[in-house]
Motif scaffolding. Structure first.
Motif, short mmCIF file in Angstrom:
data_model
loop_
_atom_site.label_atom_id
_atom_site.label_comp_id
_atom_site.label_asym_id
_atom_site.label_seq_id
_atom_site.Cartn_x
_atom_site.Cartn_y
_atom_site.Cartn_z
N VAL A 176 0.86 -1.17 0.00
CA VAL A 176 0.00 0.00 0.00
C VAL A 176 0.90 1.23 0.00
O VAL A 176 1.99 1.21 0.58
N THR A 177 0.46 2.29 -0.68
CA THR A 177 1.22 3.55 -0.70
C THR A 177 0.36 4.65 -0.10
O THR A 177 -0.81 4.81 -0.49
N VAL A 178 0.93 5.40 0.84
CA VAL A 178 0.17 6.40 1.58
C VAL A 178 0.95 7.70 1.66
O VAL A 178 2.17 7.72 1.49
N GLN A 179 0.23 8.77 1.95
CA GLN A 179 0.87 10.03 2.29
C GLN A 179 1.24 10.02 3.78
O GLN A 179 0.71 9.22 4.56
N PRO A 180 2.15 10.89 4.20
CA PRO A 180 2.69 10.80 5.57
C PRO A 180 1.69 11.10 6.66
O PRO A 180 1.87 10.67 7.81
N GLY A 181 0.63 11.86 6.37
CA GLY A 181 -0.33 12.22 7.41
C GLY A 181 -1.35 11.15 7.72
O GLY A 181 -2.13 11.30 8.66
N ILE A 212 1.86 7.70 9.81
CA ILE A 212 2.81 6.81 9.13
C ILE A 212 4.11 7.55 8.84
O ILE A 212 5.20 6.97 8.93
N GLY A 213 4.02 8.85 8.54
CA GLY A 213 5.24 9.63 8.32
C GLY A 213 6.10 9.70 9.56
O GLY A 213 7.32 9.53 9.51
N GLY A 214 5.46 9.96 10.72
CA GLY A 214 6.21 10.01 11.96
C GLY A 214 6.79 8.66 12.34
O GLY A 214 7.92 8.56 12.83
N MET A 215 6.03 7.60 12.10
CA MET A 215 6.52 6.25 12.38
C MET A 215 7.71 5.90 11.50
O MET A 215 8.65 5.24 11.94
N ALA A 217 9.66 3.38 13.97
CA ALA A 217 8.82 2.88 15.05
C ALA A 217 8.62 1.38 14.96
O ALA A 217 8.80 0.75 13.92
N SER A 218 8.21 0.82 16.10
CA SER A 218 7.83 -0.59 16.11
C SER A 218 6.54 -0.70 16.92
O SER A 218 5.57 -0.04 16.60
N LEU A 275 18.18 4.51 4.81
CA LEU A 275 18.85 5.70 5.31
C LEU A 275 17.83 6.71 5.85
O LEU A 275 18.04 7.32 6.91
N PHE A 276 16.72 6.87 5.14
CA PHE A 276 15.73 7.85 5.57
C PHE A 276 14.83 7.31 6.68
O PHE A 276 14.33 8.09 7.49
N VAL A 277 14.59 6.00 6.70
CA VAL A 277 13.78 5.42 7.78
C VAL A 277 14.58 5.53 9.08
O VAL A 277 15.65 4.96 9.22
#
Length: 474
Positions: free
Chosen positions: A124-129, A156-159, A164-165, A210-212
């Motif tokens: 699934v592809t989502v926006q960060p909010g 999801i962006g913050g996670m 996050a886990s 790297l970004f995660v």
């Protein structure tokens, strides 16, 4: 391990960058009502769930509604060499959102669309909010779900930013394993894509990883492609009380070491159970408790549950309570997710200094029992919860914010918990991230050479230090 150079939750001191009037004017012209300089809005975006309280709010807040909005905001800030701080729902615990050098808060909550669901590929592809609850509501008709559950209804962006886990990590992994691809706006305002929907790749550097976990210090994530999973055929949850934390932890260690594929296993100490009972009007036995969940076929779930029940019984476990209906499971997990707020409400007016660590599962008892003993001896009210199936646990110290002696004792406890985890081969944070709170511990954990390499990457991707500056390392 040396003591931190300054007490945690004493905000690191950086020169404040003043927002150029020309930048605010340019943002106003570009974003109109999507820009706010109202103090109430700025203050809301200048705090999170951490115990840091003395940081000035950001100079303005931009409410982005598209990747193009993010790109334009970053470009304007880059022209003026002014900080950009991505904002999700404000649930971080380590000061990630604070404008320690000044800055523009870039609120991504309006970017809340599920862009595509590829059920056949389980992606699934989502926006960060998009929040985790929203995502699961949107895809439930496909009989699929996204398992990462940090407790709060985080974005999801913050996670992604904090790697996050959560409660399901023992079976399904963390954001590191479940993010396949990203769209990112870099510090120069360029839009790049990392990864694909394919399950693996040997093509080039792994920029996605790297970004995660980069905590907004390298770029702003604007799209995330995730793994999703079939809803299990059968789900069963159970709680079991124990005479002490030692017996509960030994049950978990034995369960993991013999290979039971348990989906969730949470430890809640007696203090947390007591607070949860009052907060959620429950009547749970006020002793250390394991909250467990099993996923699979009806036969496999029954077999797993029976094995764990036998292990628990050998360790003094009692009062098994089963929750097979969705309503009963929701009741139990809602109580667990409310443990933080229940604990905070148990001492009116307090602030909570939290810490989390993760250790190899074989050393979990060593890490936990000494941490609990020290907390008991301190006299400070505290609570303990943990995703103990993967060696991760959280301590929360409930302090009087006006009592400097209590704050100092809590910070010393935090220091001892993290020091012990590092000595046992663990990490200074298994879930919360580094933010402001654990920068010194990261140096101890990673070593000077690795920190210098991180700084080299940061300088290469963000030469003007505008992406959430002052976080992760100074």
């Amino acid at each position: 391990m040396n003591a931190p150079t300054q007490p945690a939750h004493v905000t690191p001191q950086y020169p404040q960058r003043e927002a150029p009037a020309a930048l605010i004017e340019a943002l106003s012209q570009r974003f109109g009502t999507q820009l706010s300089t109202a103090m109430a809005v700025r203050e809301l975006h200048g705090r999170d769930e951490s115990a840091f309280t003395t940081v000035p709010p950001p100079s303005a807040v931009v409410f982005a509604e598209s990747t193009n909005d993010v790109q334009d905001a970053v470009k304007l800030c880059a022209e003026h060499k002014f900080p950009v701080i991505p904002y999700g729902v404000g649930s971080s615990l380590e000061g990630h959102l604070l404008a320690v050098q000044g800055g523009i808060s870039l609120d991504l909550t309006r970017m809340n669309k599920v862009l595509s669901v590829n059920a056949e590929d389980l992606t699934v592809t989502v926006q960060p909010g998009v929040t985790r609850k929203q995502l699961n509501d949107d895809i439930k008709s496909t009989s699929l779900f996204f398992p990462i559950d940090p407790g709060a209804d985080a974005s999801i962006g913050g996670m992604t930013a904090t790697r996050a886990s959560g409660t399901n990590a023992v079976r399904y992994g963390t954001m590191r394993e479940n993010v396949l691809a990203l769209e990112v706006v870099t510090a120069s305002g360029e839009v790049i894509r990392t990864g694909t929907r394919a399950r693996k790749s040997s093509a080039g550097y792994d920029l996605t990883r790297l970004f995660v976990g980069s905590e907004g210090t390298l770029g702003v994530v604007t799209e995330i492609t995730l793994r999703i999973y079939p809803l299990p055929e059968a789900v069963s949850a159970a709680i079991c009380s124990f005479p002490s934390i030692a017996e509960a932890v030994n049950t978990v260690i034995s369960t993991i070491q013999i290979g039971v594929p348990i989906a969730r296993v949470e430890l809640i100490d007696a203090n947390s159970v007591r607070a949860v009972n009052r907060h959620s009007k429950l009547t749970l036995r006020e002793e250390p408790m394991l909250l467990m969940e099993f996923h699979g076929s009806p036969a496999s779930v029954k077999e797993q549950a029976e094995m764990v029940q036998e292990i628990a019984r050998d360790n003094g476990g009692a009062d098994f309570e089963w929750a097979d209906t969705p309503e009963d499971r929701t009741r139990l997990w809602t109580a667990r997710h409310n443990a933080y707020f229940a604990a905070v409400q148990s001492r009116p007016g307090c602030r909570c200094i939290t810490t989390d660590t993760c250790v190899p599962i074989s050393r979990l008892a060593d890490a936990l029992l000494d941490s609990v003993r020290e907390a008991d001896e301190s006299g400070i009210p505290y609570f303990l919860v943990g995703h103990v199936g993967d060696g991760n646990f959280h301590m929360g110290y409930l302090i009087d914010p006006d009592d400097d002696a209590e704050r100092a004792r809590a910070e010393q406890l935090n220091h001892q918990v993290v020091t012990r985890a590092l000595q046992l081969g663990g990490t200074c944070t298994g879930e919360h991230g580094v933010g402001l709170h654990k920068m010194d511990f990261l140096v101890e954990e990673a070593g000077g050479g690795a920190i210098n390499m991180m700084r080299t990457i940061k300088r290469a991707l963000d030469p003007d230090n505008i992406m959430n500056p002052g976080k992760v390392f100074s």
